[in-house]
Motif scaffolding. Structure first.
Motif, PDB file in Angstrom:
ATOM      1  N   CYS A  27       0.830  -1.203   0.000  1.00 40.19           N
ATOM      2  CA  CYS A  27       0.000   0.000   0.000  1.00 40.19           C
ATOM      3  C   CYS A  27       0.861   1.248   0.000  1.00 40.19           C
ATOM      4  CB  CYS A  27      -0.929  -0.011   1.209  1.00 40.19           C
ATOM      5  SG  CYS A  27      -2.112  -1.366   1.191  1.00 40.19           S
ATOM      6  N   LEU A 181      -0.837  -5.283  -7.310  1.00 37.68           N
ATOM      7  CA  LEU A 181      -0.562  -5.287  -5.867  1.00 37.68           C
ATOM      8  C   LEU A 181      -1.746  -5.953  -5.168  1.00 37.68           C
ATOM      9  CD1 LEU A 181       1.115  -1.779  -5.515  1.00 37.68           C
ATOM     10  CD2 LEU A 181       2.165  -3.991  -6.018  1.00 37.68           C
ATOM     11  N   TRP A 182      -2.109  -5.515  -3.991  1.00 37.37           N
ATOM     12  CA  TRP A 182      -3.170  -6.182  -3.244  1.00 37.37           C
ATOM     13  C   TRP A 182      -3.804  -5.222  -2.257  1.00 37.37           C
ATOM     14  CZ3 TRP A 182       2.030  -7.191  -2.968  1.00 37.37           C
ATOM     15  CH2 TRP A 182       2.673  -6.829  -1.787  1.00 37.37           C
ATOM     16  N   THR A 183      -4.971  -5.588  -1.761  1.00 44.24           N
ATOM     17  CA  THR A 183      -5.665  -4.787  -0.755  1.00 44.24           C
ATOM     18  C   THR A 183      -5.836  -5.536   0.560  1.00 44.24           C
ATOM     19  OG1 THR A 183      -7.824  -5.561  -1.547  1.00 44.24           O
ATOM     20  CG2 THR A 183      -6.967  -3.534  -2.525  1.00 44.24           C
ATOM     21  N   ARG A 257      -4.575  -2.111  -8.073  1.00 44.05           N
ATOM     22  CA  ARG A 257      -4.758  -2.513  -6.667  1.00 44.05           C
ATOM     23  C   ARG A 257      -6.207  -2.245  -6.290  1.00 44.05           C
ATOM     24  NH1 ARG A 257      -0.646   0.143  -3.361  1.00 44.05           N
ATOM     25  NH2 ARG A 257      -1.817   2.027  -3.690  1.00 44.05           N
TER      26      ARG A 257
END
Length: 257
Positions: A27, A181-183, A257
């Motif tokens: 993040c 990416l990722w959350t 993301r």
């Protein structure tokens, strides 16, 4: 004055810690496109954008994506059995060295069973710390290996630790790769407690979420059935990352993301 100086030092320490946490969680301050933005941009520019895409339209459904990093491993066959039983697609960001080269039959199986097969680099080098030539090698080698095994060249990659910059974006674009990416992160590299991994995922999940897990750790795969069942009970539909973006498509050089 000494009190004020101490408060400033403490504030600086907290800020540094927060920055490290954000970077490791994927993040960090990166200009990333959300799935809903990708879908919206495509809908504005594409004729016939009201058509449904695949079996799920994430403009209407409450979608979420399961992703797994750093495999294949000795745990991946069991994971694929679970996903097949639950009828859930996933996105696999695979490592090359000691993984793709060790378990080629699992890479082939992932693709054959409808999962998205993508890259997590060849040897998990932190891309922002190496030369452009080495970045290119880290990204090209797993692409070539995956294409040989599946017949399809990956269009997605995940940078190790989520660390990326303008040089990485440029080279990814040259190679036809978008960065994902990722959350949601369970930080499953810190625990083998499957119940804790499950809780962390469920606490963070929301619509259009991208869940980061690692099938190389012993506590992760046993947590997957409970994660799937609980999120399905909340009304979520599982999709791959490309399905999450549709009718948009992941653009090389961009971060999602």
């Amino acid at each position: 004055m000494r009190g004020a100086g101490r408060r400033l030092r403490l504030a600086a320490l907290f800020a540094a810690a927060a920055c490290l946490t954000l970077t490791l969680s994927g993040c960090a301050d990166v200009d990333a496109t959300s799935p809903s933005s990708a879908r919206g941009t495509a809908a504005q520019g594409a004729p016939g954008a009201q058509a449904r895409f695949g079996s799920v339209d994430c403009r209407e459904a409450k979608c979420i994506a399961l992703t797994f990093d750093a495999g294949p491993s000795e745990n991946s066959a069991r994971l694929l059995d679970i996903l097949k039983e639950k009828r859930v697609p996933a996105t696999f960001f695979l490592l090359g060295k000691r993984h793709i080269e060790k378990y080629p039959e699992l890479v082939t199986r992932m693709a054959a069973e409808g999962h998205e097969v993508a890259s997590h680099t060849w040897d998990h080098k932190i891309l922002t710390r190496i030369s452009d030539a080495r970045i290119r090698e880290e990204l090209k080698r797993p692409n070539d290996a995956i294409e040989r095994l599946t017949g399809h060249k990956p269009t997605l990659m995940r940078p190790p630790q989520g660390r990326t910059d303008a040089d990485v974006h440029k080279i990814a674009k040259e190679l036809g790769l978008a960065e994902v990416l990722w959350t949601v992160t369970a930080k499953d590299y810190t625990t083998d407690d499957s119940a804790l991994i499950t809780k962390r995922v469920l606490d963070q999940s929301s619509r259009d979420g991208i869940i980061l897990l690692h099938d190389i750790y012993p506590g992760t795969v046993p947590a997957v059935p409970g994660i799937i069942d609980a999120l399905k009970a909340r009304g979520y539909v599982f999709v791959t990352v490309p399905q999450l973006l549709a009718p948009g498509t992941a653009e090389p050089g961009k971060v999602y993301r």
